[in-house]
Design an enzyme around this catalytic site. Structure first.
Site: not given
Ligand code: DX5
Ligand code: ZN
Length: 226
Positions: A6, A31, A33, A35, A68, A70, A139, A147, A181
């Site tokens: 990620s 992947h 992320d 946002m 991804h 968001m 999810m 984390g 994830d």
């Molecule tokens: C959270 C993300 C995940 C996250 C995973 O909103 O979509 O991809 O970063 O990170 P870990 O593996 O640290 O939970």
């Molecule tokens: Zn993600």
């Protein structure tokens, strides 16, 4: 089970080096992320298409990049990620009005379509889309940051999707990838693999925990091999 990093908890000043390190460790799926500072509960902003375009240039054409989303406006902004060079757009069922139309748009643009659901969203919200999807992402944390602690209560949802995908494939239909994830580490990777997960997204467990990406990946692979 495959592992994809990620790109969220990285040091963005070191992103190129981190991507190189992950690729050198044999990782080929990335992947991203995204946002928008609005959609996730903690109102975080990460990055947009510009950073993904740089990542594609760094990784080259062979890498597989998903984003991804968001974000509030996936139905309006999906094409910016396609232009930036992603292979797949994964959008939230909770944030999209007309998901079948989004899938159609993505497929006509030549990219794959994934649907992601939050821990408290029932599988029924996504099951009708299964015949057209290329990926379902369950999810196992509330989206918004890396984390966090893994939420084992999503087991039933993963197993329900596994069974539905397998029977769809047996009937000659598509076989969407099943991805998880959030909170995946070497201590629970074998568990989710047994549930039927094809690909696990791992952020802090690969990038931030002690050890190099290669070492952290190796400990996950060892756990899977047991
Ligand atoms: C959270 C993300 C995940 C996250 C995973 O909103 O979509 O991809 O970063 O990170 P870990 O593996 O640290 O939970
Ligand atoms: Zn993600």
């Amino acid at each position: 089970m495959e592992v994809t990093p990620s790109i969220l908890t990285v040091d963005f000043c070191e992103l190129g080096r981190t991507l190189d390190e992950a690729a050198a460790a044999g990782i080929n799926w990335f992947h991203m992320d995204v946002m928008d500072g609005n959609w996730v509960v903690n109102k975080t902003i990460t990055f947009g298409p510009a950073l993904i375009r740089s990542a594609r240039e760094r990784l080259g054409p062979e890498a597989f990049i998903d984003c991804h989303l968001m974000v509030n406006n996936a139905e309006e902004s999906w094409d910016q990620y396609v232009d930036a060079g992603v292979d797949m757009v994964i959008a939230h069922i909770e944030a999209v009005e007309d998901f079948p139309r989004l899938i159609e748009n993505l497929h006509s643009a030549g990219v794959q379509a994934g649907c992601v659901l939050n821990p408290d969203t029932p599988v029924e919200a996504v099951m009708p889309l299964l015949p057209e999807l290329d990926l379902v992402l369950v999810m196992s944390v509330v989206p918004g940051k890396g984390g966090q602690s893994f939420m084992p209560e999503v087991e039933g949802k993963v197993r329900a999707f596994r069974a539905a995908i397998d029977s769809q494939e047996e009937a000659g239909g598509k076989s969407p990838i099943l991805m998880i994830d959030g909170g995946i580490k070497d201590h629970n990777a074998a568990t989710v693999s047994e549930w039927g997960i094809d690909i696990a997204v791992v952020g802090s467990g690969l990038i931030n925990d002690s050890g190099t990406i290669a070492e952290n990946l190796e400990s996950i692979h060892l756990a899977l091999a047991k």
